[in-house]
Design a protein around this motif. Structure first.
Motif, PDB file in Angstrom:
ATOM      1  N   THR A 116       0.617  -1.454   0.344  1.00  0.00           N
ATOM      2  CA  THR A 116       0.162  -0.020   0.256  1.00  0.00           C
ATOM      3  C   THR A 116       0.970   1.617  -0.149  1.00  0.00           C
ATOM      4  O   THR A 116       0.443   2.063  -0.101  1.00  0.00           O
ATOM      5  CB  THR A 116      -1.011   0.117   1.321  1.00  0.00           C
ATOM      6  N   VAL A 154      -7.740  -1.783  -9.789  1.00  0.00           N
ATOM      7  CA  VAL A 154      -7.804  -2.547  -8.191  1.00  0.00           C
ATOM      8  C   VAL A 154      -8.070  -1.640  -7.218  1.00  0.00           C
ATOM      9  O   VAL A 154      -6.958  -0.924  -7.338  1.00  0.00           O
ATOM     10  CB  VAL A 154      -7.186  -4.081  -8.130  1.00  0.00           C
ATOM     11  N   GLU A 177      -3.799  -5.058  -3.989  1.00  0.00           N
ATOM     12  CA  GLU A 177      -4.322  -6.492  -4.171  1.00  0.00           C
ATOM     13  C   GLU A 177      -2.528  -6.814  -4.568  1.00  0.00           C
ATOM     14  O   GLU A 177      -2.320  -5.918  -5.337  1.00  0.00           O
ATOM     15  CB  GLU A 177      -5.070  -6.701  -5.232  1.00  0.00           C
ATOM     16  N   CYS A 196      -4.234  -9.662  -9.822  1.00  0.00           N
ATOM     17  CA  CYS A 196      -5.128  -8.511  -9.561  1.00  0.00           C
ATOM     18  C   CYS A 196      -6.688 -10.102 -10.018  1.00  0.00           C
ATOM     19  O   CYS A 196      -6.765 -11.223 -10.219  1.00  0.00           O
ATOM     20  CB  CYS A 196      -5.435  -8.390 -11.739  1.00  0.00           C
ATOM     21  N   PRO A 197      -7.712  -9.297  -8.983  1.00  0.00           N
ATOM     22  CA  PRO A 197      -9.003 -10.091  -9.284  1.00  0.00           C
ATOM     23  C   PRO A 197     -10.284 -11.103  -9.988  1.00  0.00           C
ATOM     24  O   PRO A 197     -10.397 -11.502 -10.532  1.00  0.00           O
ATOM     25  CB  PRO A 197      -9.555  -9.464  -8.207  1.00  0.00           C
ATOM     26  N   ARG A 241      -0.112 -10.421 -12.060  1.00  0.00           N
ATOM     27  CA  ARG A 241      -0.134 -10.530 -10.556  1.00  0.00           C
ATOM     28  C   ARG A 241       1.143  -8.822 -11.357  1.00  0.00           C
ATOM     29  O   ARG A 241       2.000  -8.057 -10.347  1.00  0.00           O
ATOM     30  CB  ARG A 241       1.217 -11.237  -9.872  1.00  0.00           C
TER      31      ARG A 241
END
Length: 138
Positions: free
Chosen positions: A16, A40, A44, A47-48, A53
């Motif tokens: 973060t 996103v 994260e 990636c959801p 990555r």
């Protein structure tokens, strides 16, 4: 004693820190996938949407609309009593449907806040930490 100094601070992590660095520079930056190009938030490690990555932080406009909100009349977290009543909201950012950021709503009486209200990011100085993103009507 100023109760504002007792407010809890975010705890930046390696994931973060780019978000907080952008806030310190007066910008809102959100993770974006280099492969599928979706934003996103919250940050994260993958990636959801496509599981890539390859995520980096990119500046966004900070403009959006209130999706939902509440007005806190009785804060349970130390350091917020001096603000009550205060509104907080989920804001859908203009860059992508469903991309939401959370923050306080500044310069707006709680009774004037409405779902759909256009807002823009502003930064509030959190003593002992630095600027954090909030929103104000536009």
């Amino acid at each position: 004693m100023n109760t504002q100094q007792q407010r809890p601070h975010p705890a930046p992590t390696a994931l973060t820190e780019p978000y907080w660095a952008a806030c310190r520079a007066g910008r809102l930056a959100i993770q974006r996938c280099a492969d599928c190009r979706r934003y996103v938030h919250f940050p994260e490690p993958a990636c959801p949407f496509c599981r890539s990555r390859s995520l980096g932080f990119e500046p966004v406009s900070g403009r959006g609309r209130v999706v939902t909100y509440t007005v806190v009349h009785r804060p349970f977290v130390p350091g917020f009593a001096d603000l009550a009543p205060y509104p907080v909201a989920w804001v859908e950012l203009a860059e992508q449907p469903g991309l939401r950021a959370f923050g306080g709503i500044r310069d707006c009486a709680p009774d004037d806040l409405a779902i759909g209200m256009p807002v823009a990011v502003t930064f509030t100085e959190l003593p002992g930490f630095g600027p954090i993103p909030d929103f104000r009507p536009r």
